[in-house]
Design a protein around this motif. Sequence first.
Motif: not given
Length: 282
Positions: A53, A107, A109, A111, A114, A161-162, A164-165
């Motif tokens: 990242y 999670n 995802r 990921m 954030v 997070w919710k 964005q992902h």
Amino acid sequence: MSATVFTNHVKTLGLLPVSREEMASLNGPDFKQYIKIFYLPTGFKLRVDFSVYHTVQPTLFFISPNQYLEIEEVGLENGYFIYYNRDFYCIQIHDQEVACDGLLFNNIRNMPNVEVSDEEITYLNYLFKEMIQEFKLGDSSLEEMVRTYLKQLLIRATRSWKRQHLAGTITDQPSDLEFFRQFTRLVEAHYKSKHTVADYADLLCMAPKTITHKFNRLRLPQPNEVIKNRIILEAKRLLVHTALTAKEIAYELGYDDPAYFSRLFMAKTGESPSSFRANFFR
């Protein structure tokens, strides 16, 4: 910023700067056992497991104890690093969404990050300054105050997070969101012994088809893929960070037939376990 840490019997929370001087320490084994949160300005590069990242804007990262972490480059500005253990904060019953097994950690995802908006940057800078001030005061209420700040950070980060992902797929459906979290937690707890959707259907007291339909409605990967991806991720970790053989890793992950496990690994990664290990260190 000087190092700040609270410890009381089995509870620990610490706050450190993330700077070039601290890189070796942060990348070392001292913090492996802790739940970790990084707030990194632009210009940082870090590896989480097998993903790299680059922070093009201030970003929060949430790292579980079982994840591999390495900061490879630092930016011009220092970041912040919070580390704590489950005894300090991990409420399983009341604060499930922001607990240590909530959406931000392990999670579906996969990921862990954030990105932070301008508004959130202002708030987070205030929050970290307040935490540092609490450590300086050393008051008897230190533990509760820093836990309150930690919870605020987790709640606001979970909301971001919710957005964005999850891309709006389930954020307006509380029951589906709870199912999303519950399935994630079950896979994380049982992936070494339970390898099929039917296994998790039994734990959830529902038919396998019901799980599949929920995943389709939420536009998530198929549940069987989620299970297998978690198994393969752990296999990669063991191949890279231990000296276990492919056969030993197969047994560690609950497969009595190492050849079957090798075929699964090949199907998911395009290479054999031994080739993956050799190529990683090339």
